[in-house]
Design a protein around this motif. Structure first.
Motif, PDB file in Angstrom:
ATOM      1  N   HIS A  83     -37.224 -30.781 -38.210  1.00  0.00           N
ATOM      2  CA  HIS A  83     -36.938 -31.989 -37.428  1.00  0.00           C
ATOM      3  C   HIS A  83     -37.628 -31.916 -36.070  1.00  0.00           C
ATOM      4  O   HIS A  83     -38.141 -32.919 -35.566  1.00  0.00           O
ATOM      5  CB  HIS A  83     -35.431 -32.169 -37.242  1.00  0.00           C
ATOM      6  CG  HIS A  83     -35.069 -33.264 -36.285  1.00  0.00           C
ATOM      7  ND1 HIS A  83     -35.504 -34.562 -36.436  1.00  0.00           N
ATOM      8  CD2 HIS A  83     -34.333 -33.249 -35.151  1.00  0.00           C
ATOM      9  CE1 HIS A  83     -35.036 -35.304 -35.446  1.00  0.00           C
ATOM     10  NE2 HIS A  83     -34.332 -34.529 -34.645  1.00  0.00           N
ATOM     11  N   SER A  87     -40.470 -34.582 -34.586  1.00  0.00           N
ATOM     12  CA  SER A  87     -40.241 -35.199 -33.283  1.00  0.00           C
ATOM     13  C   SER A  87     -41.292 -34.789 -32.260  1.00  0.00           C
ATOM     14  O   SER A  87     -41.190 -35.149 -31.086  1.00  0.00           O
ATOM     15  CB  SER A  87     -38.844 -34.808 -32.765  1.00  0.00           C
ATOM     16  OG  SER A  87     -37.836 -35.187 -33.666  1.00  0.00           O
ATOM     17  N   ASP A 122     -31.672 -45.592 -34.576  1.00  0.00           N
ATOM     18  CA  ASP A 122     -32.055 -44.595 -35.577  1.00  0.00           C
ATOM     19  C   ASP A 122     -30.799 -43.934 -36.150  1.00  0.00           C
ATOM     20  O   ASP A 122     -29.704 -44.056 -35.625  1.00  0.00           O
ATOM     21  CB  ASP A 122     -32.960 -43.554 -34.909  1.00  0.00           C
ATOM     22  CG  ASP A 122     -33.863 -42.814 -35.879  1.00  0.00           C
ATOM     23  OD1 ASP A 122     -33.678 -42.934 -37.106  1.00  0.00           O
ATOM     24  OD2 ASP A 122     -34.774 -42.105 -35.393  1.00  0.00           O
ATOM     25  N   GLU A 124     -29.010 -40.244 -37.945  1.00  0.00           N
ATOM     26  CA  GLU A 124     -29.074 -38.777 -37.986  1.00  0.00           C
ATOM     27  C   GLU A 124     -27.803 -38.242 -38.626  1.00  0.00           C
ATOM     28  O   GLU A 124     -26.741 -38.271 -37.992  1.00  0.00           O
ATOM     29  CB  GLU A 124     -29.191 -38.170 -36.577  1.00  0.00           C
ATOM     30  CG  GLU A 124     -30.469 -38.459 -35.836  1.00  0.00           C
ATOM     31  CD  GLU A 124     -30.582 -37.623 -34.557  1.00  0.00           C
ATOM     32  OE1 GLU A 124     -29.892 -36.577 -34.452  1.00  0.00           O
ATOM     33  OE2 GLU A 124     -31.349 -38.016 -33.658  1.00  0.00           O
ATOM     34  N   GLU A 126     -25.316 -35.300 -39.534  1.00  0.00           N
ATOM     35  CA  GLU A 126     -25.062 -33.984 -38.943  1.00  0.00           C
ATOM     36  C   GLU A 126     -23.733 -33.421 -39.437  1.00  0.00           C
ATOM     37  O   GLU A 126     -22.805 -34.167 -39.760  1.00  0.00           O
ATOM     38  CB  GLU A 126     -25.046 -34.074 -37.415  1.00  0.00           C
ATOM     39  CG  GLU A 126     -26.285 -34.741 -36.854  1.00  0.00           C
ATOM     40  CD  GLU A 126     -26.586 -34.371 -35.407  1.00  0.00           C
ATOM     41  OE1 GLU A 126     -25.892 -33.496 -34.857  1.00  0.00           O
ATOM     42  OE2 GLU A 126     -27.529 -34.971 -34.846  1.00  0.00           O
ATOM     43  N   GLN A 209     -33.074 -38.670 -45.604  1.00  0.00           N
ATOM     44  CA  GLN A 209     -32.831 -37.286 -45.201  1.00  0.00           C
ATOM     45  C   GLN A 209     -32.219 -36.530 -46.369  1.00  0.00           C
ATOM     46  O   GLN A 209     -31.329 -37.041 -47.067  1.00  0.00           O
ATOM     47  CB  GLN A 209     -31.885 -37.224 -43.996  1.00  0.00           C
ATOM     48  CG  GLN A 209     -32.490 -37.760 -42.707  1.00  0.00           C
ATOM     49  CD  GLN A 209     -31.566 -37.565 -41.511  1.00  0.00           C
ATOM     50  OE1 GLN A 209     -30.714 -38.410 -41.259  1.00  0.00           O
ATOM     51  NE2 GLN A 209     -31.737 -36.466 -40.789  1.00  0.00           N
ATOM     52  N   THR A 243     -29.677 -32.397 -36.793  1.00  0.00           N
ATOM     53  CA  THR A 243     -30.018 -33.145 -38.004  1.00  0.00           C
ATOM     54  C   THR A 243     -31.267 -32.587 -38.668  1.00  0.00           C
ATOM     55  O   THR A 243     -32.186 -32.109 -37.992  1.00  0.00           O
ATOM     56  CB  THR A 243     -30.220 -34.640 -37.653  1.00  0.00           C
ATOM     57  OG1 THR A 243     -30.184 -35.424 -38.845  1.00  0.00           O
ATOM     58  CG2 THR A 243     -31.551 -34.890 -36.948  1.00  0.00           C
ATOM     59  N   VAL A 247     -35.529 -38.597 -39.981  1.00  0.00           N
ATOM     60  CA  VAL A 247     -35.037 -39.681 -39.126  1.00  0.00           C
ATOM     61  C   VAL A 247     -36.107 -40.756 -39.008  1.00  0.00           C
ATOM     62  O   VAL A 247     -37.284 -40.541 -39.303  1.00  0.00           O
ATOM     63  CB  VAL A 247     -34.635 -39.146 -37.738  1.00  0.00           C
ATOM     64  CG1 VAL A 247     -33.538 -38.097 -37.869  1.00  0.00           C
ATOM     65  CG2 VAL A 247     -35.834 -38.577 -36.992  1.00  0.00           C
TER      66      VAL A 247
END
Length: 286
Positions: A83, A87, A122, A124, A126, A209, A243, A247
Motif C-alpha cells: 500500500h 501511495s 476513498d 480502506e 482495516e 482490495q 490497509t 485503494v
C-alpha cells in the motif's frame, strides 16, 4: 463472543451473536455495551450467560457501532508495504500515527455521506483493535492482555483534504460517516492469530482490495506496545491498523467514490459491512 448493538441511531440496545449465529438481545443483562463492558471481568460475566432463551433480534435490524465510549480513535498509516508503494510513499521505519475524530463513528451499514464538494472520497478496509484495560509502556509480549477484541473498520478518507489541503492527515480522515465499525466486536479469544486474517473490499461488486494481515509492516502486538509509549491507552480506545493495497488513490488512473456506489467489505470471522455512498446531505447525518 461477538458483541453488537442493535436498533435506531442513538437508541441502540446491547446484543450478541450466539453459537448458532443468531443475534440475541442483552437488554435484560446490561443497559448498553460501553467501554466499561470491555473489562476482563465483565466480558467473563457475559461469556457465562445462557443465551438460548434471550430474545432474538429480528433479521434486518439496523446495527450500530458494536460498543459506545471510544475515547481515542488512533490510526496507523502505510502499514502494508504494497500500500505504501501504491501511495508513492516509502515504507515507514516506525509506525505512522494519526487520528480520526470520534464523531465519524457509525454502524457498519450506515450510509457514507461525502463531504460537501468532495471529489476524492476513498475506501480502506482495516483490522481494528479494541483496548480492554489501561496500557502504558507495555511490552509487546504483554500487549494481548490489553486487547478486548477485534473488529472491521472502513477508514473512509477524503484524499484532497488529506494530502492537498496542507497540514495533518486528520482533516481528510474524520469527516462525518467516515468511521463505519462492526458489525461485531469479536473478543480476542475467538481470534487466535490476528496476523492471519484476510481482508477484502468490493466497490459495486468489483474486488478492489484483497489482502492479509500477514503483510503488515508492524503487527498487532507491536502496535499496541508502540502506541502506549506516546499515549496511555484506555478501555474502549480503538486502533485502525492500516490497509492493504487497492485503494482508489492507488488505481491507475485513481478511482474515487461517487453517489450511488455500494461498498462491501469484510474479514472472515469478524463480519461484513455494506455502505451506500451519498452526496452531501445533512439530513442523513442525524
Amino acid at each position: 463472543m461477538k458483541l453488537l448493538r442493535h436498533g435506531p441511531k442513538g437508541r441502540e440496545k446491547p446484543g450478541l451473536v450466539d453459537a448458532r449465529g443468531t443475534m440475541r438481545d442483552l437488554s435484560s443483562h446490561l443497559d448498553d455495551i460501553t467501554n466499561a463492558t470491555l473489562s476482563p471481568a465483565e466480558l467473563g460475566r457475559l461469556r457465562a450467560l445462557d443465551t438460548e432463551h434471550l430474545p432474538i433480534v429480528p433479521a434486518g435490524t439496523r446495527l450500530g457501532a458494536p460498543y459506545r465510549g471510544t475515547g481515542k480513535f488512533i490510526c496507523v498509516g502505510l502499514n502494508y508495504s504494497d500500500h505504501a508503494a501504491e501511495s508513492n510513499q516509502p515504507v515507514p521505519q516506525e509506525p505512522v500515527l494519526f487520528a480520526k475524530w470520534n464523531s465519524c463513528i457509525q454502524g457498519p451499514d450506515d450510509p457514507i455521506v461525502m463531504p460537501r464538494d468532495s471529489t476524492k472520497t476513498d475506501w480502506e478496509i482495516e483490522l481494528g483493535i479494541v483496548i480492554s484495560t489501561r496500557a502504558r509502556y507495555v511490552d509487546p509480549a504483554d500487549a494481548r492482555r490489553h486487547i478486548a477484541g477485534f473488529c472491521v473498520i472502513n477508514d473512509v478518507s477524503e484524499r484532497e483534504y488529506q494530502l492537498e489541503r496542507c497540514g495533518q492527515w486528520d482533516k481528510g480522515k474524520g469527516c462525518d460517516t467516515f468511521g463505519p465499525i462492526g458489525p461485531w466486536l469479536v473478543t480476542a479469544d475467538e481470534v487466535p492469530d490476528p496476523q492471519d486474517l484476510r481482508l477484502w473490499l468490493d466497490v459495486n461488486g468489483k474486488r478492489r482490495q484483497d489482502g492479509s494481515t500477514r503483510n503488515m509492516v508492524f503487527g498487532v502486538d507491536f502496535l499496541v506496545s508502540y502506541i502506549s509509549r506516546f499515549t496511555t491507552l484506555e478501555p474502549g480506545d480503538l486502533i485502525a491498523t492500516g490497509t492493504p493495497p487497492g485503494v482508489g488513490l492507488g488505481q491507475k488512473p485513481p478511482v474515487y467514490l461517487k453517489a450511488g456506489d455500494v461498498v462491501t467489505l469484510g474479514i472472515p470471522g469478524l463480519g461484513e459491512q455494506r455502505q451506500v455512498v451519498h452526496a452531501w446531505d445533512p439530513a442523513l447525518l442525524d
